[in-house]
Write an enzyme that holds these catalytic residues in place. Structure first.
Site, PDB file in Angstrom:
ATOM      1  N   ARG A  38       0.822  -1.221   0.000  1.00 22.01           N
ATOM      2  CA  ARG A  38       0.000   0.000   0.000  1.00 22.01           C
ATOM      3  C   ARG A  38       0.854   1.268   0.000  1.00 22.01           C
ATOM      4  NH1 ARG A  38      -5.525  -0.241   0.934  1.00 22.01           N
ATOM      5  NH2 ARG A  38      -6.259  -2.313   0.476  1.00 22.01           N
ATOM      6  N   ARG A  42      -2.922   6.781   0.910  1.00 19.82           N
ATOM      7  CA  ARG A  42      -3.412   7.992   1.568  1.00 19.82           C
ATOM      8  C   ARG A  42      -2.448   8.680   2.520  1.00 19.82           C
ATOM      9  NH1 ARG A  42      -8.673   5.232   3.643  1.00 19.82           N
ATOM     10  NH2 ARG A  42      -7.184   3.552   3.517  1.00 19.82           N
ATOM     11  N   ARG A  51      -6.732  12.429  -5.155  1.00 19.61           N
ATOM     12  CA  ARG A  51      -7.947  11.816  -4.625  1.00 19.61           C
ATOM     13  C   ARG A  51      -9.078  12.842  -4.520  1.00 19.61           C
ATOM     14  NH1 ARG A  51      -9.884  10.624   0.691  1.00 19.61           N
ATOM     15  NH2 ARG A  51     -10.419   8.423   1.023  1.00 19.61           N
ATOM     16  N   ASP A  87      -6.587  -2.160  -7.886  1.00 19.25           N
ATOM     17  CA  ASP A  87      -7.218  -2.791  -6.728  1.00 19.25           C
ATOM     18  C   ASP A  87      -7.548  -4.236  -7.060  1.00 19.25           C
ATOM     19  OD1 ASP A  87      -8.314  -1.732  -3.968  1.00 19.25           O
ATOM     20  OD2 ASP A  87      -9.656  -3.306  -4.660  1.00 19.25           O
ATOM     21  N   TYR A 164     -15.194 -10.974  -0.643  1.00 18.85           N
ATOM     22  CA  TYR A 164     -15.870  -9.712  -0.986  1.00 18.85           C
ATOM     23  C   TYR A 164     -17.095  -9.956  -1.862  1.00 18.85           C
ATOM     24  CZ  TYR A 164     -12.013  -7.125   1.056  1.00 18.85           C
ATOM     25  OH  TYR A 164     -11.109  -6.621   1.948  1.00 18.85           O
TER      26      TYR A 164
HETATM   27  O1  CP3 Z   1      -0.045  -1.356  -2.702  1.00 18.18           O
HETATM   28  C1  CP3 Z   1      -0.224  -0.374  -3.456  1.00 18.18           C
HETATM   29  O2  CP3 Z   1       0.179   0.757  -3.199  1.00 18.18           O
HETATM   30  C2  CP3 Z   1      -0.925  -0.623  -4.767  1.00 18.18           C
HETATM   31  C3  CP3 Z   1      -2.330  -0.377  -4.779  1.00 18.18           C
HETATM   32  C4  CP3 Z   1      -3.304  -1.276  -4.037  1.00 18.18           C
HETATM   33  C5  CP3 Z   1      -4.561  -0.799  -3.611  1.00 18.18           C
HETATM   34  N1  CP3 Z   1      -5.291  -1.853  -3.146  1.00 18.18           N
HETATM   35  C6  CP3 Z   1      -5.019   0.599  -3.715  1.00 18.18           C
HETATM   36  C7  CP3 Z   1      -6.092   1.060  -2.820  1.00 18.18           C
HETATM   37  C8  CP3 Z   1      -3.249  -2.635  -3.738  1.00 18.18           C
HETATM   38  C9  CP3 Z   1      -2.112  -3.630  -3.925  1.00 18.18           C
HETATM   39  C10 CP3 Z   1      -4.520  -2.989  -3.192  1.00 18.18           C
HETATM   40  C11 CP3 Z   1      -4.871  -4.362  -2.817  1.00 18.18           C
HETATM   41  C12 CP3 Z   1      -6.101  -4.599  -2.046  1.00 18.18           C
HETATM   42  N2  CP3 Z   1      -7.319  -4.001  -2.195  1.00 18.18           N
HETATM   43  C13 CP3 Z   1      -6.222  -5.597  -1.043  1.00 18.18           C
HETATM   44  C14 CP3 Z   1      -5.135  -6.560  -0.637  1.00 18.18           C
HETATM   45  C15 CP3 Z   1      -4.106  -5.927   0.231  1.00 18.18           C
HETATM   46  C16 CP3 Z   1      -4.520  -5.698   1.637  1.00 18.18           C
HETATM   47  O3  CP3 Z   1      -4.399  -4.555   2.089  1.00 18.18           O
HETATM   48  O4  CP3 Z   1      -4.923  -6.659   2.315  1.00 18.18           O
HETATM   49  C17 CP3 Z   1      -7.538  -5.552  -0.559  1.00 18.18           C
HETATM   50  C18 CP3 Z   1      -8.116  -6.422   0.523  1.00 18.18           C
HETATM   51  C19 CP3 Z   1      -8.227  -4.546  -1.297  1.00 18.18           C
HETATM   52  C20 CP3 Z   1      -9.646  -4.142  -1.189  1.00 18.18           C
HETATM   53  C21 CP3 Z   1      -9.768  -2.736  -0.733  1.00 18.18           C
HETATM   54  N3  CP3 Z   1      -9.492  -1.635  -1.512  1.00 18.18           N
HETATM   55  C22 CP3 Z   1     -10.170  -2.277   0.533  1.00 18.18           C
HETATM   56  C23 CP3 Z   1     -10.539  -3.164   1.699  1.00 18.18           C
HETATM   57  C24 CP3 Z   1     -10.128  -0.887   0.500  1.00 18.18           C
HETATM   58  C25 CP3 Z   1     -10.561   0.070   1.588  1.00 18.18           C
HETATM   59  C26 CP3 Z   1      -9.638   0.076   2.710  1.00 18.18           C
HETATM   60  C27 CP3 Z   1      -8.533   1.068   2.492  1.00 18.18           C
HETATM   61  O5  CP3 Z   1      -7.363   0.701   2.644  1.00 18.18           O
HETATM   62  O6  CP3 Z   1      -8.881   2.205   2.187  1.00 18.18           O
HETATM   63  C28 CP3 Z   1      -9.659  -0.491  -0.775  1.00 18.18           C
HETATM   64  C29 CP3 Z   1      -9.422   0.880  -1.247  1.00 18.18           C
HETATM   65  C30 CP3 Z   1      -8.042   1.196  -1.723  1.00 18.18           C
HETATM   66  N4  CP3 Z   1      -7.287   0.424  -2.553  1.00 18.18           N
HETATM   67  C31 CP3 Z   1      -7.315   2.388  -1.433  1.00 18.18           C
HETATM   68  C32 CP3 Z   1      -6.101   2.301  -2.118  1.00 18.18           C
HETATM   69  C33 CP3 Z   1      -4.997   3.321  -2.160  1.00 18.18           C
HETATM   70  C34 CP3 Z   1      -7.817   3.542  -0.587  1.00 18.18           C
HETATM   71  C35 CP3 Z   1      -8.746   4.321  -1.423  1.00 18.18           C
HETATM   72  C36 CP3 Z   1      -8.865   5.725  -0.963  1.00 18.18           C
HETATM   73  O7  CP3 Z   1      -9.664   5.964  -0.063  1.00 18.18           O
HETATM   74  O8  CP3 Z   1      -8.159   6.567  -1.525  1.00 18.18           O
END
Ligand code: CP3
Length: 358
Positions: A38, A42, A51, A87, A164
């Site tokens: 990640r 943010r 964003r 994602d 999911y």
């Molecule tokens: O790692 C990176 O920087 C690359 C981008 C990336 C995102 N999601 C961007 C994102 C990666 C590799 C993911 C994978 C992902 N997405 C997973 C597996 C990794 C983990 O953390 O367990 C999962 C379970 C998801 C599903 C998901 N997407 C959730 C549960 C959420 C909300 C929770 C959160 O962290 O905000 C997202 C949104 C998301 N995906 C954001 C980002 C940067 C945040 C979005 C925002 O509010 O700007």
């Protein structure tokens, strides 16, 4: 330019930082490569600026934006690998499920899978083709990186995606999913099979577009006991690793499934396993027998410690893992409340490791 010429042109650029690829080949290095799960997210003000202007799936689906966000941690933090901004939920979306991202609250799927009849709404064929914006983003990012660091592509593991798709959003227990798997074991297997086939095509296409390494996130496999894991997670990961490995090295992240490490480390096509912070590095080495590289496992909460303390903790972590077949990372994603300086302290501590007192 056709796709083929672009791929050839891209691979012609020589990689200047090969630490990640060397670690994946189990080489011993002066210091390990470092990146953070990640890392594009943010905690970065530059991410927050984009964003405010574009919603989540616009950022994901616009190759220029995905590319810009992917490069941010390379320029700002100096990590040794880029991971594509995207994602895991783009796969269920491409299979025909509606996925909404509520900023700050997480994903929400209004029409989740509830029984066998819902499988008819899903389309495995052509799903990987619908994700062409991801391959475009990879090609663009590859060109923009110009060989500075390798690019990691990724997907969710079938079981984590099923969570999911059935629960309809995030959950601590995914109790709807667990009940679904118990009540309709055959439907669960059918769904996992179909997610797996899309994921294989999707990941091979990412490698063809220029992803140097592939990571598969099984963020929720920790919900499964050993028996359930052997039916709902491992077989599908094994199929993916075997199919994708000829195209790019594969890292698995089986969060919370420490019991699976011996099995996964003997699974064909697996180059590395990411571990969370609950497992001691020496124990992780013992369970995996030096057969695969290990990645992890700094407690993301420790990024709130002082930079001086982070440096000490990082040094101890690298000492414990050793520098053969090791990729420094967090044990899970970086959280939005981490100061940028602390993320940088983590990365710099790894980069300065060879100079650190041992
Ligand atoms: O790692 C990176 O920087 C690359 C981008 C990336 C995102 N999601 C961007 C994102 C990666 C590799 C993911 C994978 C992902 N997405 C997973 C597996 C990794 C983990 O953390 O367990 C999962 C379970 C998801 C599903 C998901 N997407 C959730 C549960 C959420 C909300 C929770 C959160 O962290 O905000 C997202 C949104 C998301 N995906 C954001 C980002 C940067 C945040 C979005 C925002 O509010 O700007």
């Amino acid at each position: 330019m056709t796709d083929t010429t672009m791929t050839i042109a891209d691979t012609a650029v020589e990689l200047q930082n090969e630490l990640l690829l060397k670690a994946l080949r189990l080489e011993t290095l002066d210091r390990p490569p470092v990146w953070m799960m990640r890392q594009a997210g943010r905690y970065l003000p530059e991410y927050m600026a984009l964003r405010r202007k574009y919603d989540f799936f616009t950022r994901v689906q616009t190759p220029e934006l995905a590319c810009e966000i992917t490069l941010q941690p390379i320029d700002i933090i100096g990590v040794d690998a880029a991971i594509l901004f995207s994602d895991i939920l783009v796969v269920p979306q491409a299979m025909g499920l509606e996925v909404n991202m509520e900023e700050g609250r997480g994903p929400w799927l209004p029409s989740p899978v509830q029984d066998a009849s819902d499988l008819k709404r899903l389309h495995a064929e052509e799903a990987a083709e619908k994700l062409s914006y991801v391959y475009d983003a990879i090609r663009l990012t590859r060109r923009a990186l110009n060989g500075r660091v390798p690019l990691i592509g990724f997907a969710g593991a079938p079981f984590t995606l099923l969570c999911y798709m059935v629960d309809g959003g995030g959950s601590k227990t995914f109790s709807k999913t667990m009940a679904f798997c118990e009540t309709f074991p055959d439907v669960a297997q059918q769904l996992l099979r179909s997610i797996t086939s899309v994921t294989i095509d999707y990941l091979i296409a990412q490698a063809h577009a220029g992803a140097d390494v592939i990571q598969v996130f099984d963020s929720w496999s920790g919900l499964l006991d050993e028996q359930a894991y052997s039916q709902l997670s491992h077989p599908w990961l094994a199929m993916i690793a075997e199919a994708v490995a000829p195209h790019a090295p594969v890292i698995l992240f089986p969060k919370g499934s420490n019991h699976a490490l011996p099995l996964l480390s003997q699974t064909q096509g697996v180059s590395a396993i990411g571990i969370d912070w609950t497992l001691d590095p020496a124990q992780a080495r013992q369970l995996t027998g030096g057969r695969v590289a290990l990645q992890g496992n700094f407690n993301p909460q420790w990024l709130h410690h002082s930079p001086a303390q982070i440096r000490q903790e990082v040094t101890a972590m690298i000492d414990a893992f050793g520098t053969r077949g090791y990729i420094a990372n967090l044990g899970h994603g970086i959280t939005p409340d981490v100061p940028v300086d602390h993320a940088r302290a983590f990365v710099n501590a790894v980069k300065e490791y060879s100079h650190a007192e041992k």
